[in-house]
Design a protein around this motif. Sequence first.
Motif, short mmCIF file in Angstrom:
data_model
loop_
_atom_site.label_atom_id
_atom_site.label_comp_id
_atom_site.label_asym_id
_atom_site.label_seq_id
_atom_site.Cartn_x
_atom_site.Cartn_y
_atom_site.Cartn_z
N ILE A 28 -8.06 2.71 2.75
CA ILE A 28 -8.25 1.74 1.67
C ILE A 28 -7.62 2.30 0.40
CG2 ILE A 28 -9.98 0.61 0.19
CD1 ILE A 28 -11.90 0.77 2.66
N ASP A 29 -7.92 3.58 0.15
CA ASP A 29 -7.35 4.31 -0.98
C ASP A 29 -7.36 5.78 -0.55
OD1 ASP A 29 -9.90 5.38 -1.48
OD2 ASP A 29 -10.35 4.03 -3.13
N PRO A 74 -6.42 -2.52 5.79
CA PRO A 74 -6.23 -3.11 4.47
C PRO A 74 -4.75 -3.42 4.26
CG PRO A 74 -7.71 -1.24 4.33
CD PRO A 74 -7.13 -1.23 5.72
N GLU A 89 -2.66 -0.23 0.64
CA GLU A 89 -3.37 1.03 0.44
C GLU A 89 -3.19 1.41 -1.02
OE1 GLU A 89 -2.09 4.41 2.79
OE2 GLU A 89 -3.39 5.76 1.65
N PRO A 122 -13.91 -5.00 -5.50
CA PRO A 122 -12.56 -5.39 -5.09
C PRO A 122 -12.59 -6.21 -3.79
CG PRO A 122 -12.95 -3.05 -4.68
CD PRO A 122 -14.13 -3.55 -5.44
N ASP A 123 -11.69 -7.13 -3.68
CA ASP A 123 -11.48 -7.84 -2.42
C ASP A 123 -10.51 -7.01 -1.60
OD1 ASP A 123 -12.94 -10.19 -2.24
OD2 ASP A 123 -11.64 -11.19 -3.70
N ILE A 124 -10.90 -6.67 -0.39
CA ILE A 124 -9.98 -5.92 0.47
C ILE A 124 -9.43 -6.88 1.51
CG2 ILE A 124 -9.75 -3.98 2.07
CD1 ILE A 124 -12.08 -2.66 0.55
N ARG A 125 -8.16 -7.22 1.35
CA ARG A 125 -7.56 -8.16 2.30
C ARG A 125 -7.10 -7.37 3.52
NH1 ARG A 125 -2.79 -10.87 3.33
NH2 ARG A 125 -1.57 -9.63 1.86
#
Length: 226
Positions: free
Chosen positions: A22-23, A101, A104, A119-122
């Motif tokens: 994600i990050d 995700p 990234e 946050p919205d994680i698409r």
Amino acid sequence: DQPGPLSGRHAIVTSGPTHEPIDPVRYIANRSSGKQGHAIAASLAALGARVTLVSGPTRLADPAGVTTVHVEAAREMLAAVEAALPADIAVCAAAVADWRPALEAGQKLKKQQGGALPPDIRLIENPDILRRLSEPGPTRPALVVGFAAETECVLDHADAKRRRKGCDWILANDVATGTGTFGGDDNAVHLLDDRGVESWPAMSKQAVADRLAARIVDHFAAPDPS
Ligand code: C5P
């Protein structure tokens, strides 16, 4: 390589979960322990195969006598599998995350002050490694084996999956809550091929691996007529 009935054969085995970033500090994952895939890699090596194990993050030691390639995300797993081709045998035991995700983040996502929304994680779809390996072509392994973890209608869903993915065999197991398959040591599986179903009694994941490896030896000794 150890001499044995699979001497001269190369097997690729995928194992473990994937981690989808994600990050830099967060990821999406699943509950695969890698026990079944690692056991299969060890069983094939014990029968003489040269084995490339492509593993997502697990707590397990690299099996002896096996080349282990460590990866994190599904796309890295696919690249490592493709780099390991050609192979005679592929066994996809990894629990690959279906989605990752879409983006990234380069930096850690920060909590916003003042009541801003999270946050919205698409998510977008990951490549299907088993399906890729099963595609007809010059590098398709002669025998491609997948797993199907199902919580209901196990045999029907697994057979549909075998056809959809294009693999030769599916090992289906029931992972409904309470069966203890995930992270546990035991597994009750059914082997489905284009001729039907073979149901194996509940046994340890190591015993499932040994039985699968023995079935693979039989297959190459007397290939299925198809
Ligand atoms: O579609 P499903 O995830 O239920 O299929 C399970 C089988 O497909 C397993 O053998 C798994 O290793 C393989 N698979 C894969 N790549 C994916 C998803 C599943 O190789 N992206």
